[in-house]
Design an enzyme around this catalytic site. Structure first.
Site, PDB file in Angstrom:
ATOM      1  N   TRP A   2     -16.854  81.006 -71.309  1.00 37.12           N
ATOM      2  CA  TRP A   2     -16.941  80.023 -70.227  1.00 37.12           C
ATOM      3  C   TRP A   2     -18.388  79.557 -70.044  1.00 37.12           C
ATOM      4  CZ3 TRP A   2     -19.415  81.350 -65.477  1.00 37.12           C
ATOM      5  CH2 TRP A   2     -19.341  80.372 -64.487  1.00 37.12           C
ATOM      6  N   GLU A  12     -16.970  71.422 -67.780  1.00 32.90           N
ATOM      7  CA  GLU A  12     -17.644  71.300 -66.481  1.00 32.90           C
ATOM      8  C   GLU A  12     -18.934  70.487 -66.504  1.00 32.90           C
ATOM      9  OE1 GLU A  12     -17.452  74.777 -63.910  1.00 32.90           O
ATOM     10  OE2 GLU A  12     -16.289  75.813 -65.451  1.00 32.90           O
ATOM     11  N   ASP A  32     -21.141  76.830 -57.691  1.00 30.62           N
ATOM     12  CA  ASP A  32     -20.271  77.967 -57.949  1.00 30.62           C
ATOM     13  C   ASP A  32     -18.848  77.561 -57.583  1.00 30.62           C
ATOM     14  OD1 ASP A  32     -20.470  81.191 -58.276  1.00 30.62           O
ATOM     15  OD2 ASP A  32     -18.862  80.633 -56.906  1.00 30.62           O
ATOM     16  N   TYR A  96     -27.244  92.875 -59.532  1.00 28.51           N
ATOM     17  CA  TYR A  96     -27.237  93.983 -60.478  1.00 28.51           C
ATOM     18  C   TYR A  96     -26.378  95.092 -59.920  1.00 28.51           C
ATOM     19  CZ  TYR A  96     -28.171  97.242 -64.061  1.00 28.51           C
ATOM     20  OH  TYR A  96     -27.982  98.097 -65.106  1.00 28.51           O
ATOM     21  N   HIS A 102     -24.368  87.437 -68.633  1.00 23.92           N
ATOM     22  CA  HIS A 102     -25.214  86.350 -69.121  1.00 23.92           C
ATOM     23  C   HIS A 102     -26.119  86.065 -67.932  1.00 23.92           C
ATOM     24  CE1 HIS A 102     -26.323  82.759 -71.478  1.00 23.92           C
ATOM     25  NE2 HIS A 102     -26.595  82.275 -70.267  1.00 23.92           N
ATOM     26  N   HIS A 104     -27.926  84.937 -64.901  1.00 24.00           N
ATOM     27  CA  HIS A 104     -27.709  83.812 -64.001  1.00 24.00           C
ATOM     28  C   HIS A 104     -28.324  84.141 -62.648  1.00 24.00           C
ATOM     29  CE1 HIS A 104     -24.258  86.502 -63.500  1.00 24.00           C
ATOM     30  NE2 HIS A 104     -24.118  86.030 -62.267  1.00 24.00           N
ATOM     31  N   VAL A 105     -28.676  83.085 -61.921  1.00 28.50           N
ATOM     32  CA  VAL A 105     -29.330  83.219 -60.622  1.00 28.50           C
ATOM     33  C   VAL A 105     -28.486  82.480 -59.587  1.00 28.50           C
ATOM     34  CG1 VAL A 105     -31.422  82.704 -59.289  1.00 28.50           C
ATOM     35  CG2 VAL A 105     -31.604  83.382 -61.704  1.00 28.50           C
TER      36      VAL A 105
END
Length: 164
Positions: A2, A12, A32, A96, A102, A104-105
């Site tokens: 994805w 997307e 999101d 965490y 992967h 991501h922020v």
């Protein structure tokens, strides 16, 4: 897959709010799926790094400071420009352990209590930048405590290994 489909604009692409195309220090910023994009009180966007070798906070070293600074600076500017939300009204953090591996922020409205934004799981990007600037291998050396739900596979693995 994805994540890779988004980065390669196979999926997307119309949802992308901002992108920095640099292969080392670039990222894609998009809403999101938890955010309906109709109200700013629960604003929630994700920055996906372009690099495929960064899975989580544990992989972040001093080498990644330019990438993380880009995400913070450019992400805040893009959100201010598109949604009118000032940087001072954003919570910018990494999970965490993450929900997917992967790097991501998360960018959320400061008043929004998004899942996983509590101190037990969220690490503010400003703190990550400071920690890595002081010690380039901070997240490889540091013990990271986190809260795990009873149904999480990681908790089961800890129990099986006799670590809990």
């Amino acid at each position: 897959q994805w994540v890779y489909n988004i980065l390669e604009k196979k999926a997307e692409a119309e949802r992308i709010v901002y992108e920095n195309p640099d292969p080392q220090d670039g990222f894609v910023l998009l809403p999101d799926l938890k955010w309906n994009q109709s109200q700013l009180d629960d604003l929630y966007l994700i920055a996906l790094v372009r690099r495929r070798d960064l899975m989580s906070l544990r992989d972040v070293t001093a080498e990644h400071l330019p990438l993380l600074r880009n995400i913070l600076r450019e992400g805040q500017a893009a959100i201010a420009g598109r949604f009118g939300v000032a940087a001072s009204q954003l919570r910018v953090y990494l999970h965490y352990p993450p929900s997917y591996y992967h790097l991501h922020v998360h960018f959320t409205a400061l008043g929004h209590e998004a899942p996983g934004c509590a101190v037990e799981r969220a690490h503010l990007l400003a703190d990550v930048l400071d920690n890595v600037a002081r010690d380039g291998r901070h997240y490889q050396r540091r013990a990271l405590a986190c809260a795990l739900r009873d149904d999480e596979p990681l908790l089961r693995l800890f129990r099986e290994a006799g670590r809990l």
